[in-house]
Design a protein around this motif. Structure first.
Motif, PDB file in Angstrom:
ATOM      1  N   VAL A  89       6.792  -2.544  -3.926  1.00 47.45           N
ATOM      2  CA  VAL A  89       7.454  -1.497  -3.140  1.00 47.45           C
ATOM      3  C   VAL A  89       6.474  -0.825  -2.185  1.00 47.45           C
ATOM      4  O   VAL A  89       6.749  -0.653  -0.996  1.00 47.45           O
ATOM      5  CB  VAL A  89       8.104  -0.460  -4.079  1.00 47.45           C
ATOM      6  CG1 VAL A  89       8.601   0.743  -3.289  1.00 47.45           C
ATOM      7  CG2 VAL A  89       9.266  -1.096  -4.844  1.00 47.45           C
ATOM      8  N   LEU A  90       5.306  -0.435  -2.691  1.00 46.25           N
ATOM      9  CA  LEU A  90       4.347   0.287  -1.857  1.00 46.25           C
ATOM     10  C   LEU A  90       3.781  -0.605  -0.752  1.00 46.25           C
ATOM     11  O   LEU A  90       3.641  -0.169   0.390  1.00 46.25           O
ATOM     12  CB  LEU A  90       3.214   0.847  -2.718  1.00 46.25           C
ATOM     13  CG  LEU A  90       3.413   2.289  -3.227  1.00 46.25           C
ATOM     14  CD1 LEU A  90       4.624   2.389  -4.136  1.00 46.25           C
ATOM     15  CD2 LEU A  90       2.170   2.764  -3.965  1.00 46.25           C
ATOM     16  N   CYS A  91       3.452  -1.854  -1.085  1.00 49.89           N
ATOM     17  CA  CYS A  91       2.913  -2.751  -0.058  1.00 49.89           C
ATOM     18  C   CYS A  91       3.942  -3.037   1.019  1.00 49.89           C
ATOM     19  O   CYS A  91       3.632  -3.004   2.224  1.00 49.89           O
ATOM     20  CB  CYS A  91       2.445  -4.055  -0.699  1.00 49.89           C
ATOM     21  SG  CYS A  91       0.953  -3.894  -1.700  1.00 49.89           S
ATOM     22  N   ALA A  92       5.186  -3.310   0.624  1.00 54.53           N
ATOM     23  CA  ALA A  92       6.227  -3.606   1.613  1.00 54.53           C
ATOM     24  C   ALA A  92       6.502  -2.395   2.498  1.00 54.53           C
ATOM     25  O   ALA A  92       6.639  -2.518   3.726  1.00 54.53           O
ATOM     26  CB  ALA A  92       7.507  -4.053   0.908  1.00 54.53           C
ATOM     27  N   ASN A  93       6.608  -1.208   1.893  1.00 52.29           N
ATOM     28  CA  ASN A  93       6.857  -0.005   2.687  1.00 52.29           C
ATOM     29  C   ASN A  93       5.697   0.303   3.629  1.00 52.29           C
ATOM     30  O   ASN A  93       5.906   0.776   4.744  1.00 52.29           O
ATOM     31  CB  ASN A  93       7.106   1.185   1.761  1.00 52.29           C
ATOM     32  CG  ASN A  93       8.536   1.253   1.276  1.00 52.29           C
ATOM     33  OD1 ASN A  93       9.442   0.741   1.925  1.00 52.29           O
ATOM     34  ND2 ASN A  93       8.753   1.878   0.130  1.00 52.29           N
ATOM     35  N   THR A  94       4.487   0.036   3.180  1.00 53.43           N
ATOM     36  CA  THR A  94       3.332   0.284   4.047  1.00 53.43           C
ATOM     37  C   THR A  94       3.315  -0.678   5.230  1.00 53.43           C
ATOM     38  O   THR A  94       3.080  -0.281   6.372  1.00 53.43           O
ATOM     39  CB  THR A  94       2.033   0.150   3.247  1.00 53.43           C
ATOM     40  OG1 THR A  94       2.052   1.092   2.154  1.00 53.43           O
ATOM     41  CG2 THR A  94       0.820   0.425   4.114  1.00 53.43           C
ATOM     42  N   LEU A  95       3.600  -1.951   4.970  1.00 52.97           N
ATOM     43  CA  LEU A  95       3.562  -2.946   6.028  1.00 52.97           C
ATOM     44  C   LEU A  95       4.654  -2.711   7.073  1.00 52.97           C
ATOM     45  O   LEU A  95       4.444  -2.957   8.263  1.00 52.97           O
ATOM     46  CB  LEU A  95       3.704  -4.352   5.429  1.00 52.97           C
ATOM     47  CG  LEU A  95       2.508  -4.852   4.607  1.00 52.97           C
ATOM     48  CD1 LEU A  95       2.822  -6.195   3.971  1.00 52.97           C
ATOM     49  CD2 LEU A  95       1.272  -4.970   5.490  1.00 52.97           C
ATOM     50  N   ARG A  96       5.808  -2.240   6.672  1.00 51.15           N
ATOM     51  CA  ARG A  96       6.875  -2.028   7.649  1.00 51.15           C
ATOM     52  C   ARG A  96       6.946  -0.585   8.148  1.00 51.15           C
ATOM     53  O   ARG A  96       7.894  -0.207   8.830  1.00 51.15           O
ATOM     54  CB  ARG A  96       8.223  -2.438   7.068  1.00 51.15           C
ATOM     55  CG  ARG A  96       8.695  -1.642   5.870  1.00 51.15           C
ATOM     56  CD  ARG A  96       9.992  -2.229   5.327  1.00 51.15           C
ATOM     57  NE  ARG A  96      10.537  -1.452   4.229  1.00 51.15           N
ATOM     58  CZ  ARG A  96      11.669  -1.750   3.602  1.00 51.15           C
ATOM     59  NH1 ARG A  96      12.348  -2.816   3.962  1.00 51.15           N
ATOM     60  NH2 ARG A  96      12.109  -1.003   2.621  1.00 51.15           N
ATOM     61  N   GLY A  97       5.940   0.216   7.820  1.00 46.92           N
ATOM     62  CA  GLY A  97       5.833   1.555   8.377  1.00 46.92           C
ATOM     63  C   GLY A  97       6.817   2.564   7.840  1.00 46.92           C
ATOM     64  O   GLY A  97       7.150   3.534   8.527  1.00 46.92           O
ATOM     65  N   SER A  98       7.275   2.391   6.600  1.00 49.07           N
ATOM     66  CA  SER A  98       8.265   3.315   6.041  1.00 49.07           C
ATOM     67  C   SER A  98       7.677   4.661   5.653  1.00 49.07           C
ATOM     68  O   SER A  98       8.422   5.616   5.404  1.00 49.07           O
ATOM     69  CB  SER A  98       8.937   2.682   4.804  1.00 49.07           C
ATOM     70  OG  SER A  98       9.647   1.524   5.155  1.00 49.07           O
ATOM     71  N   TYR A  99       6.344   4.757   5.572  1.00 54.28           N
ATOM     72  CA  TYR A  99       5.725   6.013   5.170  1.00 54.28           C
ATOM     73  C   TYR A  99       5.226   6.832   6.353  1.00 54.28           C
ATOM     74  O   TYR A  99       4.612   7.877   6.158  1.00 54.28           O
ATOM     75  CB  TYR A  99       4.556   5.739   4.219  1.00 54.28           C
ATOM     76  CG  TYR A  99       4.974   5.156   2.887  1.00 54.28           C
ATOM     77  CD1 TYR A  99       6.064   5.663   2.201  1.00 54.28           C
ATOM     78  CD2 TYR A  99       4.272   4.088   2.314  1.00 54.28           C
ATOM     79  CE1 TYR A  99       6.449   5.127   0.982  1.00 54.28           C
ATOM     80  CE2 TYR A  99       4.647   3.561   1.096  1.00 54.28           C
ATOM     81  CZ  TYR A  99       5.742   4.078   0.438  1.00 54.28           C
ATOM     82  OH  TYR A  99       6.120   3.563  -0.768  1.00 54.28           O
ATOM     83  N   THR A 100       5.441   6.362   7.564  1.00 57.28           N
ATOM     84  CA  THR A 100       4.976   7.125   8.718  1.00 57.28           C
ATOM     85  C   THR A 100       5.861   8.350   8.928  1.00 57.28           C
ATOM     86  O   THR A 100       7.020   8.380   8.500  1.00 57.28           O
ATOM     87  CB  THR A 100       5.013   6.264   9.989  1.00 57.28           C
ATOM     88  OG1 THR A 100       6.362   5.868  10.258  1.00 57.28           O
ATOM     89  CG2 THR A 100       4.141   5.032   9.832  1.00 57.28           C
ATOM     90  N   ILE A 101       5.307   9.355   9.594  1.00 58.26           N
ATOM     91  CA  ILE A 101       6.066  10.574   9.857  1.00 58.26           C
ATOM     92  C   ILE A 101       7.295  10.268  10.697  1.00 58.26           C
ATOM     93  O   ILE A 101       8.376  10.822  10.465  1.00 58.26           O
ATOM     94  CB  ILE A 101       5.171  11.618  10.552  1.00 58.26           C
ATOM     95  CG1 ILE A 101       4.043  12.047   9.612  1.00 58.26           C
ATOM     96  CG2 ILE A 101       5.978  12.832  10.995  1.00 58.26           C
ATOM     97  CD1 ILE A 101       3.073  13.028  10.220  1.00 58.26           C
ATOM     98  N   GLU A 102       7.142   9.361  11.674  1.00 58.14           N
ATOM     99  CA  GLU A 102       8.270   9.039  12.542  1.00 58.14           C
ATOM    100  C   GLU A 102       9.429   8.449  11.748  1.00 58.14           C
ATOM    101  O   GLU A 102      10.587   8.795  11.975  1.00 58.14           O
ATOM    102  CB  GLU A 102       7.824   8.050  13.634  1.00 58.14           C
ATOM    103  CG  GLU A 102       6.882   8.649  14.675  1.00 58.14           C
ATOM    104  CD  GLU A 102       5.457   8.787  14.162  1.00 58.14           C
ATOM    105  OE1 GLU A 102       4.668   9.499  14.810  1.00 58.14           O
ATOM    106  OE2 GLU A 102       5.128   8.194  13.110  1.00 58.14           O
ATOM    107  N   THR A 103       9.130   7.564  10.794  1.00 61.46           N
ATOM    108  CA  THR A 103      10.188   6.966   9.980  1.00 61.46           C
ATOM    109  C   THR A 103      10.823   7.998   9.062  1.00 61.46           C
ATOM    110  O   THR A 103      12.035   8.020   8.872  1.00 61.46           O
ATOM    111  CB  THR A 103       9.620   5.800   9.149  1.00 61.46           C
ATOM    112  OG1 THR A 103       9.045   4.828  10.020  1.00 61.46           O
ATOM    113  CG2 THR A 103      10.720   5.143   8.327  1.00 61.46           C
ATOM    114  N   LEU A 104      10.007   8.854   8.473  1.00 67.89           N
ATOM    115  CA  LEU A 104      10.547   9.877   7.576  1.00 67.89           C
ATOM    116  C   LEU A 104      11.398  10.891   8.323  1.00 67.89           C
ATOM    117  O   LEU A 104      12.310  11.493   7.742  1.00 67.89           O
ATOM    118  CB  LEU A 104       9.411  10.585   6.849  1.00 67.89           C
ATOM    119  CG  LEU A 104       8.595   9.711   5.879  1.00 67.89           C
ATOM    120  CD1 LEU A 104       7.401  10.474   5.349  1.00 67.89           C
ATOM    121  CD2 LEU A 104       9.470   9.218   4.728  1.00 67.89           C
ATOM    122  N   LEU A 105      11.116  11.105   9.609  1.00 76.57           N
ATOM    123  CA  LEU A 105      11.927  12.022  10.405  1.00 76.57           C
ATOM    124  C   LEU A 105      13.178  11.367  10.949  1.00 76.57           C
ATOM    125  O   LEU A 105      14.067  12.052  11.454  1.00 76.57           O
ATOM    126  CB  LEU A 105      11.100  12.571  11.579  1.00 76.57           C
ATOM    127  CG  LEU A 105       9.994  13.564  11.226  1.00 76.57           C
ATOM    128  CD1 LEU A 105       9.179  13.897  12.453  1.00 76.57           C
ATOM    129  CD2 LEU A 105      10.586  14.832  10.629  1.00 76.57           C
TER     130      LEU A 105
END
Length: 500
Positions: A89-105
């Protein structure tokens, strides 16, 4: 410094608590770097805590329930299961940018992406367990419980994270991206009118206005004026040190855009072109390369061969099972229609399908049979609707014979609803991109229908809303999306709105 410049060449927006010195400009930049690193790290930690917490909680609950107290080391197998799930989960989310501020907003729902990732993580667990022959090491009850409870727990954790980030991303927050705008006054005014920068996770810290050239000015004078404005703008950007610079000069002004690019490639900031409002219609556009050609992809291709095969296989499997299970119901409905009013059991009408190819659609007859009657859309309290037909239309049972269309390949289970040919010809001329609905097979149900957009279309606005939902489905298709729509067709009250 700027006394010899015409007005509105440069405007700096004050940063809360920051003085206009070079040292003061450096300090917020370090705080922003820490904030932009801390937010993704915090979001990843929330996912990690949720996965580990759910797995350990279920492991200990199972141990105390089944073994009257904890075994010797129940945490070891739980940690192994949680660690593998968290790694994927963490590797996939990191690679596709799910943890960036822009995605969270981003305010778009993330259930589909999270659910698909959760299934992929469990697929990885099964593969690793099979290869290492360790599947028997994990408790089936704990694994099943983690699979069922993990997804809603992840969604809850993500919702809390997003809410916190949105509260922190307020005007003046050090986590917001600091941008500088460059362009002609009318283009910058249009940007402010159409965008709330803080809502986008941005903060405009400065604006450099380019003077519009006088119509009678010769090319050399225009170039000298532009070079002068760009020289000032570059010096301002070097002082303010924004994260990103947006050039708002329209792409039609090719020479001006080229000179702006050459000027701002020399400053340490990300450089972006804004070609106007036309591309704002396509939030998911991306630059793509096909062979040696580059282009901005604003619309996806029709489904590729693998996606077509997957969707077709799903349609065939579900429609065959549905016809087998619903055969008694279909027989009862056919008898009721014949007993209610004279006429055929089925209603056939020619409609457009994939690539605007006509086909005959099947429905249970819900109106009185009228020979050579001209097409007229059904309305509320329509006198033509029979007693049995009214029930069939309210419950969507009149659409069940279209399972035969699915088997024939004319339709899919999910897709834009096919309209009568008269409707298609009428709205194709009045509604932009209406014909794009025919880039996929029409469906028995669709994204528009489960959102209550069905029934009579009294105005162009009614059809525009329906088309917008259909195009959203086309651009965001996935098998999980189809399953969601089918489930909502059955259980969601909105799927029955305007059914008459």
């Amino acid at each position: 410094m700027f006394q010899d410049r015409p007005p509105r060449i440069y405007r700096a927006l004050p940063e809360p608590g920051a003085r206009r010195t070079v040292w003061a400009a450096l300090l917020p930049r370090r705080r922003r770097a820490l904030a932009r690193l801390g937010v993704p790290l915090a979001a990843a930690c929330v996912d990690l805590a949720v996965i580990v917490g759910v797995t350990l909680l279920l492991e200990y609950a199972y141990a105390y329930t089944m073994e009257v107290g904890p075994p010797a080391s129940p945490h070891l197998r739980a940690w192994r299961l949680a660690g593998l799930l968290a790694l994927v989960v963490l590797c996939a989310n990191t690679l596709r940018g799910s943890y960036t501020i822009e995605t969270l907003l981003d305010r778009r729902p993330q259930l589909q992406r999270t659910a698909s990732l959760w299934l992929a993580a469990w697929g990885a667990v099964l593969v690793v367990g099979f290869v290492t022959k360790t599947t028997t090491d994990f408790s089936r009850a704990v694994a099943a419980g983690t699979f069922v409870l993990g997804l809603p727990a992840l969604m809850l954790g993500r919702a809390l994270t997003v809410r916190l980030v949105r509260r922190l991303a307020r005007p003046g927050s050090s986590s917001l991206v600091r941008i500088h705008l460059v362009g002609y006054e009318e283009d910058i005014a249009r940007f402010y009118a159409g965008n709330a920068a803080d809502a986008l996770g941005l903060r405009v810290i400065g604006t450099s206005y380019l003077r519009a050239p006088a119509p009678e000015a010769d090319p050399a004078a225009r170039q000298a004026q532009l070079d002068e404005d760009l020289e000032l703008a570059v010096s301002v950007v070097r002082f303010l040190r924004p994260d990103d610079v947006f050039i708002l000069v329209p792409w039609a002004s090719t020479a001006e855009v080229e000179r702006c690019i050459d000027a701002f490639l020399r400053v340490p900031a990300a450089l972006h072109l804004r070609p106007g409002t036309v591309l704002d219609r396509f939030p998911d556009m991306q630059v793509s390369r096909i062979g040696r050609l580059s282009g901005i992809n604003v619309g996806r291709r029709p489904l590729n061969l693998a996606e077509v095969a997957l969707k077709r296989g799903f349609d065939l499997a579900v429609s065959l099972v549905a016809l087998a299970l619903l055969a008694p119901l279909l027989g009862v409905v056919a008898v009721l229609i014949r007993l209610d009013t004279p006429g055929p059991v089925f209603f056939r009408q020619k409609r457009y399908g994939f690539n605007q190819q006509p086909f005959w659609v099947f429905k249970f007859r819900s109106m009185r049979a009228e020979a050579d009657a001209a097409f007229r859309q059904a309305t509320r309290n329509d006198a033509r609707v029979t007693r049995v037909g009214a029930f069939l239309r309210r419950t969507n049972l009149d659409e069940l014979p279209q399972l035969l269309n699915v088997l024939k390949g004319d339709m899919s289970l999910v897709g834009p609803r096919p309209h009568a040919l008269a409707h298609d010809r009428c709205f194709e001329r009045r509604i932009a991109l209406y014909a794009r609905r025919h880039n996929v097979r029409p469906g028995i149900t669709g994204w528009a229908q489960v959102n209550g957009l069905r029934g009579e279309t009294l105005t162009d606005a009614d059809m525009e809303a329906r088309v917008a939902h259909d195009l959203h489905y086309i651009d965001n298709w996935s098998l999980w999306f189809d399953i969601r729509i089918i489930l909502r067709t059955v259980v969601s009250p909105r799927a029955y709105d305007n059914a008459f």
